[in-house]
Design a protein around this motif. Sequence first.
Motif, PDB file in Angstrom:
ATOM      1  N   THR A 175      14.681  -5.690  -7.540  1.00 28.41           N
ATOM      2  CA  THR A 175      14.895  -4.265  -7.821  1.00 28.41           C
ATOM      3  C   THR A 175      14.279  -3.405  -6.726  1.00 28.41           C
ATOM      4  O   THR A 175      14.887  -2.428  -6.262  1.00 28.41           O
ATOM      5  CB  THR A 175      14.283  -3.899  -9.186  1.00 28.41           C
ATOM      6  N   TRP A 176      13.066  -3.779  -6.311  1.00 27.57           N
ATOM      7  CA  TRP A 176      12.370  -2.994  -5.292  1.00 27.57           C
ATOM      8  C   TRP A 176      13.146  -3.014  -3.982  1.00 27.57           C
ATOM      9  O   TRP A 176      13.248  -2.001  -3.286  1.00 27.57           O
ATOM     10  CB  TRP A 176      10.970  -3.571  -5.087  1.00 27.57           C
ATOM     11  N   ILE A 177      13.721  -4.159  -3.620  1.00 27.54           N
ATOM     12  CA  ILE A 177      14.486  -4.274  -2.380  1.00 27.54           C
ATOM     13  C   ILE A 177      15.691  -3.348  -2.398  1.00 27.54           C
ATOM     14  O   ILE A 177      16.007  -2.682  -1.404  1.00 27.54           O
ATOM     15  CB  ILE A 177      14.924  -5.737  -2.157  1.00 27.54           C
ATOM     16  N   GLN A 178      16.360  -3.285  -3.544  1.00 27.47           N
ATOM     17  CA  GLN A 178      17.527  -2.401  -3.650  1.00 27.47           C
ATOM     18  C   GLN A 178      17.118  -0.943  -3.470  1.00 27.47           C
ATOM     19  O   GLN A 178      17.854  -0.151  -2.893  1.00 27.47           O
ATOM     20  CB  GLN A 178      18.213  -2.607  -4.998  1.00 27.47           C
ATOM     21  N   GLN A 179      15.913  -0.589  -3.946  1.00 30.77           N
ATOM     22  CA  GLN A 179      15.439   0.793  -3.825  1.00 30.77           C
ATOM     23  C   GLN A 179      14.979   1.116  -2.406  1.00 30.77           C
ATOM     24  O   GLN A 179      14.973   2.270  -2.002  1.00 30.77           O
ATOM     25  CB  GLN A 179      14.287   1.039  -4.801  1.00 30.77           C
ATOM     26  N   HIS A 180      14.561   0.085  -1.653  1.00 27.28           N
ATOM     27  CA  HIS A 180      14.013   0.306  -0.314  1.00 27.28           C
ATOM     28  C   HIS A 180      14.791  -0.505   0.714  1.00 27.28           C
ATOM     29  O   HIS A 180      14.222  -1.066   1.644  1.00 27.28           O
ATOM     30  CB  HIS A 180      12.533  -0.093  -0.257  1.00 27.28           C
ATOM     31  N   SER A 181      16.077  -0.535   0.584  1.00 27.92           N
ATOM     32  CA  SER A 181      16.879  -1.433   1.416  1.00 27.92           C
ATOM     33  C   SER A 181      16.774  -1.106   2.892  1.00 27.92           C
ATOM     34  O   SER A 181      16.950  -1.968   3.742  1.00 27.92           O
ATOM     35  CB  SER A 181      18.349  -1.390   0.984  1.00 27.92           C
ATOM     36  N   ARG A 215       0.806  -1.215   0.000  1.00 29.29           N
ATOM     37  CA  ARG A 215       0.000   0.000   0.000  1.00 29.29           C
ATOM     38  C   ARG A 215       0.847   1.277   0.000  1.00 29.29           C
ATOM     39  O   ARG A 215       0.575   2.217  -0.748  1.00 29.29           O
ATOM     40  CB  ARG A 215      -0.923   0.001   1.226  1.00 29.29           C
ATOM     41  N   ASP A 216       1.888   1.312   0.854  1.00 23.22           N
ATOM     42  CA  ASP A 216       2.627   2.559   1.064  1.00 23.22           C
ATOM     43  C   ASP A 216       3.903   2.677   0.244  1.00 23.22           C
ATOM     44  O   ASP A 216       4.354   3.785  -0.032  1.00 23.22           O
ATOM     45  CB  ASP A 216       2.996   2.700   2.545  1.00 23.22           C
ATOM     46  N   LYS A 217       4.493   1.548  -0.129  1.00 16.05           N
ATOM     47  CA  LYS A 217       5.796   1.593  -0.800  1.00 16.05           C
ATOM     48  C   LYS A 217       5.771   0.937  -2.173  1.00 16.05           C
ATOM     49  O   LYS A 217       6.805   0.629  -2.748  1.00 16.05           O
ATOM     50  CB  LYS A 217       6.865   0.940   0.081  1.00 16.05           C
ATOM     51  N   GLN A 218       4.575   0.737  -2.708  1.00 19.88           N
ATOM     52  CA  GLN A 218       4.408   0.201  -4.065  1.00 19.88           C
ATOM     53  C   GLN A 218       5.179  -1.109  -4.292  1.00 19.88           C
ATOM     54  O   GLN A 218       5.863  -1.272  -5.307  1.00 19.88           O
ATOM     55  CB  GLN A 218       4.823   1.239  -5.123  1.00 19.88           C
ATOM     56  N   LEU A 219       5.103  -2.008  -3.331  1.00 19.80           N
ATOM     57  CA  LEU A 219       5.706  -3.319  -3.521  1.00 19.80           C
ATOM     58  C   LEU A 219       5.093  -3.953  -4.776  1.00 19.80           C
ATOM     59  O   LEU A 219       3.874  -4.079  -4.879  1.00 19.80           O
ATOM     60  CB  LEU A 219       5.422  -4.205  -2.305  1.00 19.80           C
ATOM     61  N   PRO A 220       5.898  -4.341  -5.756  1.00 24.00           N
ATOM     62  CA  PRO A 220       5.349  -4.872  -7.012  1.00 24.00           C
ATOM     63  C   PRO A 220       4.621  -6.185  -6.798  1.00 24.00           C
ATOM     64  O   PRO A 220       5.129  -7.086  -6.129  1.00 24.00           O
ATOM     65  CB  PRO A 220       6.591  -5.051  -7.888  1.00 24.00           C
ATOM     66  N   HIS A 221       3.431  -6.312  -7.345  1.00 25.45           N
ATOM     67  CA  HIS A 221       2.655  -7.534  -7.212  1.00 25.45           C
ATOM     68  C   HIS A 221       1.603  -7.589  -8.310  1.00 25.45           C
ATOM     69  O   HIS A 221       1.264  -6.582  -8.927  1.00 25.45           O
ATOM     70  CB  HIS A 221       1.977  -7.602  -5.839  1.00 25.45           C
ATOM     71  N   ILE A 222       1.110  -8.779  -8.534  1.00 26.02           N
ATOM     72  CA  ILE A 222       0.010  -8.965  -9.461  1.00 26.02           C
ATOM     73  C   ILE A 222      -1.042  -9.808  -8.766  1.00 26.02           C
ATOM     74  O   ILE A 222      -0.736 -10.565  -7.847  1.00 26.02           O
ATOM     75  CB  ILE A 222       0.454  -9.645 -10.781  1.00 26.02           C
ATOM     76  N   LYS A 223      -2.283  -9.661  -9.178  1.00 22.84           N
ATOM     77  CA  LYS A 223      -3.371 -10.401  -8.570  1.00 22.84           C
ATOM     78  C   LYS A 223      -4.061 -11.239  -9.628  1.00 22.84           C
ATOM     79  O   LYS A 223      -4.528 -10.717 -10.648  1.00 22.84           O
ATOM     80  CB  LYS A 223      -4.363  -9.440  -7.912  1.00 22.84           C
TER      81      LYS A 223
END
Length: 406
Positions: free
Chosen positions: A52-58, A30-38
């Motif tokens: 990639t997301w982890i590197q941006q939000h380490s 919700r808050d950090k745009q963790l990439p996901h699909i439903k």
Amino acid sequence: MSQRHNHLLRLQEVMDLLGVSRATIDRWRRDKQLPHIKIGKEILVDKHKLDTWIQQHSRAIPSPVSPLPPMPPRVEHSSSRTIVVGYQSGAALLWSPLIIKQLGFFEEELRAISPGIDYHVRWVNAPNGIELVEDIIAGRVNIASIGDYPMIASIALSRILPRFRPLMLAFDGKTRNGEGISLVVPANSSAYRPEEFSAVKIATVGHSSASYRLSEWEKGLGLEFNPVVHRTMGDCMNGILDGSIGASMLWEPYLSWAKALGAGIPLQSEGVSSDYLTGLISDNEWAHNNEDVVIAYLKAHLRAHEFIRQEPDRASSLVQAGSGFPISVIASVLSRIRWDASFYNKDLMTLNQLGESQMDLLQSHETHRGGFEFDKRFLQEAVEALKLPILPDSALPGEWSHEMLY
């Protein structure tokens, strides 16, 4: 879903990989745009996009993970944790923990969020809220239900104990315009007017919501009650019954019990016009280090409120088993309490009035050194998890609403 690409991870796999909870994953989505699909009801995460997301939000994750290794065989880890909850069976506006305890709501919610952890819940029944504040400061209690004055008193303590930051999580029982606390005189008393009390012994619980309201009587009427003795609420009640004291500030259910026995006469609440509020507090650092536990308790808290509103007879029986008060008194009192966890501007203004300038800090979500904070995010996540109408980020406007009870 019978098949899926090897680079797509289920949420449980992401939780295991990063060592975080479902609530944390949902917050990151919700808050950090963790990439996901439903796909249907299943939520999947692309392993490469997650890298990639982890590197941006380490800084947001427990430890750096880069690059993602192949998924190892899943191994169940079990551990044991003890959570300590403080409550007061002798205060009617704080009876929701009795429902939670008797029905096992908290344990049920803990098992749902972390099935691999063996949680033990220990319940501490205290005679007053100040003792529970002391226990939170000492680390002996993690979550506590207390009245409005102990909430305010925690501010002063936080200013001399810089490592202690009290955090308000939700409200509990509420009554309007002092209905939950009143000055009571014995039925055979000859003193009924406040100006006659200067010569009689008055008892109340020291450093409590009752003692605060007694002081408001003094200020509002320009009187000085002397002497005032500090006793437990049970002893105050006994003093009314045997006539050994001239008056006492009683809270529910002792107030209704004295009336039902014909032993006490409540006096008009002159000089006391504020609502009587109770709520849940914790230490800020502990709460943020144990977000899943806090959300689990708030879910149990909301379920207890709903149970009291929907099944008052069963609720009365459970409270009777956990407190020992007469069931007729319990049933009468439960029906007059507003069981509502939500924050209203009205409630915050009442606390501001109670704590005067100290409570100005309640108007913000920001961190204030030595101040009393509230964080609606915990309550909002509990509300969302129970599929209740979503609470706004700001306090609810206006008067209490019968359509919005939490």
